[in-house]
Design an enzyme around this catalytic site. Sequence first.
Site, PDB file in Angstrom:
ATOM      1  N   CYS A  75      27.273  72.932  19.042  1.00 31.63           N
ATOM      2  CA  CYS A  75      27.314  72.500  20.443  1.00 31.63           C
ATOM      3  C   CYS A  75      26.129  71.626  20.865  1.00 31.63           C
ATOM      4  O   CYS A  75      26.054  70.457  20.517  1.00 31.63           O
ATOM      5  CB  CYS A  75      27.464  73.721  21.339  1.00 31.63           C
ATOM      6  SG  CYS A  75      28.005  73.330  23.027  1.00 31.63           S
ATOM      7  N   LYS A 115      21.935  78.107  15.277  1.00 29.83           N
ATOM      8  CA  LYS A 115      21.744  77.085  16.299  1.00 29.83           C
ATOM      9  C   LYS A 115      20.258  76.883  16.593  1.00 29.83           C
ATOM     10  O   LYS A 115      19.547  77.837  16.900  1.00 29.83           O
ATOM     11  CB  LYS A 115      22.494  77.492  17.570  1.00 29.83           C
ATOM     12  CG  LYS A 115      22.563  76.427  18.648  1.00 29.83           C
ATOM     13  CD  LYS A 115      23.466  76.896  19.780  1.00 29.83           C
ATOM     14  CE  LYS A 115      23.709  75.807  20.806  1.00 29.83           C
ATOM     15  NZ  LYS A 115      24.632  76.273  21.876  1.00 29.83           N
ATOM     16  N   GLU A 117      32.423  77.760  18.795  1.00 27.67           N
ATOM     17  CA  GLU A 117      31.190  78.530  18.906  1.00 27.67           C
ATOM     18  C   GLU A 117      31.491  79.953  19.383  1.00 27.67           C
ATOM     19  O   GLU A 117      32.308  80.161  20.284  1.00 27.67           O
ATOM     20  CB  GLU A 117      30.268  77.827  19.913  1.00 27.67           C
ATOM     21  CG  GLU A 117      28.933  78.481  20.164  1.00 27.67           C
ATOM     22  CD  GLU A 117      28.056  77.662  21.114  1.00 27.67           C
ATOM     23  OE1 GLU A 117      26.900  78.058  21.335  1.00 27.67           O
ATOM     24  OE2 GLU A 117      28.529  76.622  21.637  1.00 27.67           O
TER      25      GLU A 117
END
Length: 262
Positions: free
Chosen positions: A144, A110, A41
């Site tokens: 994540c 995300k 990330e």
Amino acid sequence: MRTALLQSSGRPGSVVENLKVLDEAAGRAAADGAGLLAAPEMFLTGYAIGDDVDRLAEPADGDSADTVAEIAGRHGIAIAYGYPERDGESVYNSAQLISADGTRLANYRKTHLFGDFERAHFTPGEQPVVQAELAGLTVGLMICYDVEFPEPVRAHALAGTDLLLVPTANMHPFEFVAESLVPVRAWENQMYVAYVNRIGQEGEFEFFGLSALAGPDGVARTRAGRGEELLLADLDPGFLANSRAANPYLTDRRPGLYGSLS
């Protein structure tokens, strides 16, 4: 398909240096027969870089994307990497997948932002399932914290994702996510999950590494320690098909019972 995971924090704050690290890793991975390299990330810029997130953010088709495409084409390896994406006035925590011939295949924003830092610097994405076809596999992207929610991972499973790439910046004390949750996600959704983390101290965050590529049997094919590593693991489509036949979670579901979940 052999997949390489670059567990590294690169050089936070320096896009130029991080592109050099990515180039070197791509060369090593390709030499070892990998067809795909996944980086963590926010790899291009660093994660804990404060207001530099806004300064260093680039469009999905910006200069850094062109450089990654050149690296991918020169080494003949697909590359997935995290970066801050600028789109107008908004900045997203994004991950992009570029093919071995330099084609941009997929870009994911995300959807589940973690903590005050991310909420202060990023706009959440709105598309939970982003996929591309690569070497006969359906590859999905997630970042994540997203993987800690069962719903979006199950959405990927229902959409046919074979390999879920999860660039990550996970920190102490959440080691159990890498050690326990990721293999369970791979098992319950009958897919491969590649979880590639940052390492070391960045600002207030201590990233713990422990990157892994877990199979549909819930077993990690490879597992990193806490330092910089380039991991390699093989994905077997035949094993995946047999595992899905033996563990029919998706066909045994009863969606009519789950309406209250949404």
